[in-house]
Motif scaffolding. Structure first.
Motif, PDB file in Angstrom:
ATOM      1  N   LEU A 296       0.848  -1.191   0.000  1.00 10.09           N
ATOM      2  CA  LEU A 296       0.000   0.000   0.000  1.00 10.09           C
ATOM      3  C   LEU A 296       0.882   1.239   0.000  1.00 10.09           C
ATOM      4  O   LEU A 296       1.918   1.269   0.674  1.00 10.09           O
ATOM      5  CB  LEU A 296      -0.899   0.025   1.246  1.00 10.09           C
ATOM      6  CG  LEU A 296      -2.231  -0.734   1.213  1.00 10.09           C
ATOM      7  CD1 LEU A 296      -2.934  -0.590   2.556  1.00 10.09           C
ATOM      8  CD2 LEU A 296      -3.144  -0.243   0.109  1.00 10.09           C
ATOM      9  N   GLU A 300      -3.423   5.869  -0.177  1.00 15.15           N
ATOM     10  CA  GLU A 300      -4.389   4.836  -0.564  1.00 15.15           C
ATOM     11  C   GLU A 300      -5.192   4.383   0.639  1.00 15.15           C
ATOM     12  O   GLU A 300      -4.695   4.360   1.769  1.00 15.15           O
ATOM     13  CB  GLU A 300      -3.667   3.639  -1.198  1.00 15.15           C
ATOM     14  CG  GLU A 300      -2.989   3.954  -2.511  1.00 15.15           C
ATOM     15  CD  GLU A 300      -2.266   2.748  -3.103  1.00 15.15           C
ATOM     16  OE1 GLU A 300      -1.977   2.768  -4.304  1.00 15.15           O
ATOM     17  OE2 GLU A 300      -1.991   1.786  -2.345  1.00 15.15           O
ATOM     18  N   ASP A 301      -6.430   4.010   0.392  1.00 15.46           N
ATOM     19  CA  ASP A 301      -7.292   3.526   1.472  1.00 15.46           C
ATOM     20  C   ASP A 301      -6.855   2.119   1.894  1.00 15.46           C
ATOM     21  O   ASP A 301      -6.230   1.391   1.106  1.00 15.46           O
ATOM     22  CB  ASP A 301      -8.744   3.503   1.000  1.00 15.46           C
ATOM     23  CG  ASP A 301      -9.738   3.556   2.156  1.00 15.46           C
ATOM     24  OD1 ASP A 301      -9.299   3.457   3.323  1.00 15.46           O
ATOM     25  OD2 ASP A 301     -10.943   3.700   1.891  1.00 15.46           O
ATOM     26  N   THR A 303      -7.229  -1.664   2.384  1.00 17.08           N
ATOM     27  CA  THR A 303      -7.995  -2.733   1.750  1.00 17.08           C
ATOM     28  C   THR A 303      -8.463  -3.720   2.822  1.00 17.08           C
ATOM     29  O   THR A 303      -7.949  -3.719   3.948  1.00 17.08           O
ATOM     30  CB  THR A 303      -7.129  -3.479   0.728  1.00 17.08           C
ATOM     31  OG1 THR A 303      -6.016  -4.075   1.441  1.00 17.08           O
ATOM     32  CG2 THR A 303      -6.614  -2.535  -0.348  1.00 17.08           C
ATOM     33  N   PRO A 304      -9.438  -4.578   2.496  1.00 19.47           N
ATOM     34  CA  PRO A 304      -9.830  -5.622   3.449  1.00 19.47           C
ATOM     35  C   PRO A 304      -8.647  -6.470   3.894  1.00 19.47           C
ATOM     36  O   PRO A 304      -8.550  -6.847   5.062  1.00 19.47           O
ATOM     37  CB  PRO A 304     -10.847  -6.453   2.654  1.00 19.47           C
ATOM     38  CG  PRO A 304     -11.437  -5.479   1.684  1.00 19.47           C
ATOM     39  CD  PRO A 304     -10.305  -4.563   1.303  1.00 19.47           C
ATOM     40  N   GLU A 305      -7.725  -6.773   2.950  1.00 21.26           N
ATOM     41  CA  GLU A 305      -6.524  -7.544   3.284  1.00 21.26           C
ATOM     42  C   GLU A 305      -5.685  -6.805   4.317  1.00 21.26           C
ATOM     43  O   GLU A 305      -5.178  -7.397   5.273  1.00 21.26           O
ATOM     44  CB  GLU A 305      -5.696  -7.783   2.015  1.00 21.26           C
ATOM     45  CG  GLU A 305      -4.404  -8.560   2.265  1.00 21.26           C
ATOM     46  CD  GLU A 305      -3.434  -8.508   1.088  1.00 21.26           C
ATOM     47  OE1 GLU A 305      -2.382  -9.158   1.176  1.00 21.26           O
ATOM     48  OE2 GLU A 305      -3.723  -7.799   0.101  1.00 21.26           O
TER      49      GLU A 305
END
Length: 346
Positions: A296, A300-301, A303-305
């Protein structure tokens, strides 16, 4: 038999000489000279014994899930059935009354050796609610909401009720359900966000438990078309003040559920621990995730991961990620400076 003298199964004392009980017939067992039935109410299940032959005809007319009332003597016992919640006592029945006889039901409540698929359970939800496991979930949910109210009321917060029909979106990033409001177009509220902020500038500290609606595909573990949101808003406080309040609230709720829902947690085979808390800035979170193999970049936002990775790095913890880039947050989030917001995720 006077039903106004009725006692809840959970409240039966071994010192009681005689009790009146009413509820649903959970199970029947006929051993010839002795008959057994398991009686269930919302507080538990108790074993009842019929030895009087005068009652045998009434027993033969019973069906599972019929609504019945019994009057009987409380006896000490050592009941082995795993479904019975009052194993230390049983009721020797002296009077038996059928209040409402049940027909053959489309689904069973006991589910012994039978697992009913979820779609069918939802079709007959009114019966499914009688299952001890389903009932346990509702009781725990009730205590979660009660503890939430208890915590913030003790902190001087005022409970508000925000509208569920709104004129425009109150939060970005979610789709809305349109509705007709007489001659105008309106939407089901997907968040109480703006209303609680408007309330806080006059009432200072507010909280609410409200339904929210989001027109998202709900066949994932991350989305619900409808849910209940427990929310707060505080004036004269910064992001760390609010995070600390939420940390204390979650710990308080877990503690109260452990204290008040021991039987329900045992039914669901859940072992709860009061969580710890971990605070990370957005920048610290990105660096930590990169270090552990999650690619990342700043800006950036998550992520679910990435969220799952953070939870695995800090097990049994509430992970707060604060000081987000202003560009990633909606317009109503307080800016700390030109680049960083006071927004946080948990």
């Amino acid at each position: 038999m006077k039903l106004k003298e009725r006692k809840a199964i959970k409240e039966i004392s071994s010192k009681d000489k005689e009790v009146v009980l009413a509820g649903w017939l959970h199970e029947l067992r006929d051993l010839g000279k002795v008959k057994f039935l398991l009686l269930r109410d919302v507080s538990g299940i108790v074993q009842c014994v019929l030895k009087d032959k005068k009652l045998f005809k009434k027993f033969s007319e019973l069906t599972t899930e019929s609504v019945i009332a019994v009057k009987g003597v409380v006896k000490k016992a050592a009941v082995k059935s795993p479904e019975v919640t009052r194993k230390e006592i049983e009721i020797e029945v002296k009077e038996l009354e059928m209040i409402n006889k049940a027909e053959t039901l489309p689904i069973t409540v006991t589910e012994k050796g039978i697992r009913i698929a979820l779609p069918k359970r939802l079709d007959y939800r009114v019966i499914d609610l009688r299952k001890p496991r389903t009932m346990a979930i509702f009781k725990i949910q009730s205590q979660i909401i009660y503890a939430f109210r208890e915590f913030f009321s003790s902190k001087g917060f005022i409970e508000i009720q925000t509208p569920c029909i709104i004129a425009t979106a109150s939060e970005g990033g979610t789709a809305l359900f349109p509705v007709r409001y007489f001659e105008k177009k309106a939407f089901l509220a997907q968040s109480p966000q703006l209303y609680k902020q408007l309330a806080a500038i006059s009432l200072e500290k507010v909280f609410c438990t409200v339904p929210v609606f989001r027109a998202e595909k709900h066949n994932t573990t991350r989305h619900l078309n409808e849910s209940r949101q427990m929310d707060i808003e505080v004036a004269f406080a910064d992001d760390f003040d609010v995070m600390k309040l939420l940390e204390e609230c979650v710990k308080f709720i877990v503690k109260k559920v452990k204290e008040r829902c021991k039987d329900e947690l045992n039914i669901l085979k859940i072992s709860l621990k009061v969580p710890k808390a971990k605070y990370l800035s957005y920048e610290e979170a990105i660096k930590l995730l990169n270090k552990h193999g999650v690619d990342l970049k700043y800006g950036e936002d998550l992520t679910p991961e990435a969220e799952k990775k953070l939870c695995s790095l800090f097990p049994n913890s509430i992970v707060f990620v604060h000081s987000w880039p202003l560009s990633l947050k909606p317009f109503y989030i307080w800016p700390k400076n030109e680049k960083v917001s006071a927004g946080f995720d948990a």
